[in-house]
Design a protein around this motif. Structure first.
Motif, PDB file in Angstrom:
ATOM      1  N   ASP A 168       1.310   9.296   0.298  1.00 29.54           N
ATOM      2  CA  ASP A 168       1.880   7.963   0.484  1.00 29.54           C
ATOM      3  C   ASP A 168       2.639   7.600  -0.803  1.00 29.54           C
ATOM      4  OD1 ASP A 168       2.290   5.220   0.327  1.00 29.54           O
ATOM      5  OD2 ASP A 168       0.314   4.662   1.050  1.00 29.54           O
ATOM      6  N   PRO A 169       3.989   7.593  -0.747  1.00 34.00           N
ATOM      7  CA  PRO A 169       4.756   7.394  -1.986  1.00 34.00           C
ATOM      8  C   PRO A 169       4.536   6.045  -2.658  1.00 34.00           C
ATOM      9  CG  PRO A 169       6.205   7.354  -0.049  1.00 34.00           C
ATOM     10  CD  PRO A 169       4.852   7.767   0.420  1.00 34.00           C
ATOM     11  N   VAL A 170       4.268   5.008  -1.856  1.00 37.24           N
ATOM     12  CA  VAL A 170       4.059   3.668  -2.431  1.00 37.24           C
ATOM     13  C   VAL A 170       2.740   3.639  -3.209  1.00 37.24           C
ATOM     14  CG1 VAL A 170       3.845   1.204  -1.927  1.00 37.24           C
ATOM     15  CG2 VAL A 170       5.389   2.602  -0.565  1.00 37.24           C
ATOM     16  N   GLN A 171       1.690   4.176  -2.587  1.00 36.93           N
ATOM     17  CA  GLN A 171       0.380   4.238  -3.249  1.00 36.93           C
ATOM     18  C   GLN A 171       0.480   5.058  -4.539  1.00 36.93           C
ATOM     19  OE1 GLN A 171      -2.632   2.881  -1.896  1.00 36.93           O
ATOM     20  NE2 GLN A 171      -3.614   3.427  -3.823  1.00 36.93           N
TER      21      GLN A 171
END
Lengths: 172, 111
Positions: A13-16
């Motif tokens: 998950d790139p945001v996490q």
């Protein structure tokens, strides 16, 4: 574990991934490497990171990617001193128990409080490392004192037996 | 009715507008692909992958204060995981897509 300065974050998950990296970077001058799959992280596990933040599900982008539990076991096999903190979007006690059984140090449920919990986990690992370091130091000191005491007694016995000193204190 | 709330993101980024914009852009870049994946997995009746896709988008939606979207993704994830109410998943995905379009407009305005 030495002072936790080297951290791997493994999450698809790139945001996490970005938010956790930014949060940990704001805490201290850690060396942080990020990976979207566990396989990529394992390729660099010879760096022996102090801490690995590892997502439980890693196959949302690459459906053939190994899941976090497999990667956790690989890390513990290859780099036993590395502490693994598992991240997951599911708040399930059986999952938490399972990952701890395989040697994870902590289990963090993704969400708004995850960043604070990650910070606490790093702090706890740092404190644990300090305690281990102090315990090692006290153990060494105890051994040194014990050896010095035995040597001193041996010298006194030798001197008494050689007649260099009297075993009569002089006031008897 | 507003679907997103940037209170958490503002607090997390300590008001750093660049950081907030970075996270919003990352979410807006990632979400459409994951929605397409959810539809594809549903069409292929691959509930395991559908669950994984919904699961992966859920925390991101939460960080954007998109709570209704997060809740709907949790429902989709549970339906796919347990195999219950599978017939309702297509309408849940459609509802999510509609809500996401509004959330996208709100978040784009906040950039």
């Amino acid at each position: 574990m030495a002072k936790p300065t080297s951290i791997f974050i493994v999450d698809d998950d790139p945001v996490q991934l970005q938010m956790l990296t930014d949060h940990l970077s704001s805490m201290s001058n850690f060396s942080i490497k990020t990976f979207a799959t566990g396989e990529d992280a394992l390729k660099q596990i010879s760096d022996m990171p102090n801490i690995v933040f590892l997502d439980y599900y890693l196959n949302s982008i690459d459906k053939d990617a190994q899941d976090g539990l497999d990667i956790l076991q690989e890390i513990k096999k290859t780099s036993p001193a590395t502490e693994v903190i598992m991240l997951s979007g599911q708040d399930k006690i059986d999952v938490a128990v399972e990952v701890m059984k395989y040697g994870a140090f902590d289990y963090i449920v993704k969400g708004e409080s995850a960043f604070y919990r990650a910070e606490k986990a790093v702090y706890n690992l740092y404190r644990l490392a300090k305690l281990k370091q102090n315990a090692g130091m006290y153990k060494s000191l105890s051994i040194a004192f014990g050896v010095a005491f035995v040597v001193m007694i041996a010298i006194v016995i030798y001197l008494v037996m050689a007649g260099k000193i009297s075993n009569n204190p002089g006031w008897v | 009715m507003q679907l997103t709330d940037l209170t958490f993101l503002n607090s997390f980024a300590k008001g750093d507008k660049e950081k907030i914009a970075k996270y919003i852009k990352m979410f807006l870049d990632a979400a459409p692909g994951i929605i397409i994946n959810m539809e594809t997995h549903l069409a292929n009746n691959d509930l395991k992958q559908l669950r994984t896709a919904a699961h992966s988008l859920k925390p991101q939606a939460g960080y954007m204060g998109f709570k209704q979207g997060e809740s709907l993704l949790k429902t989709i994830e549970q339906c796919a995981d347990t195999g219950t109410d599978v017939d309702k998943i297509p309408s849940h995905i459609e509802t999510f897509k509609t809500m996401f379009e509004q959330a996208k407009t709100e978040l784009t305005t906040a950039l």
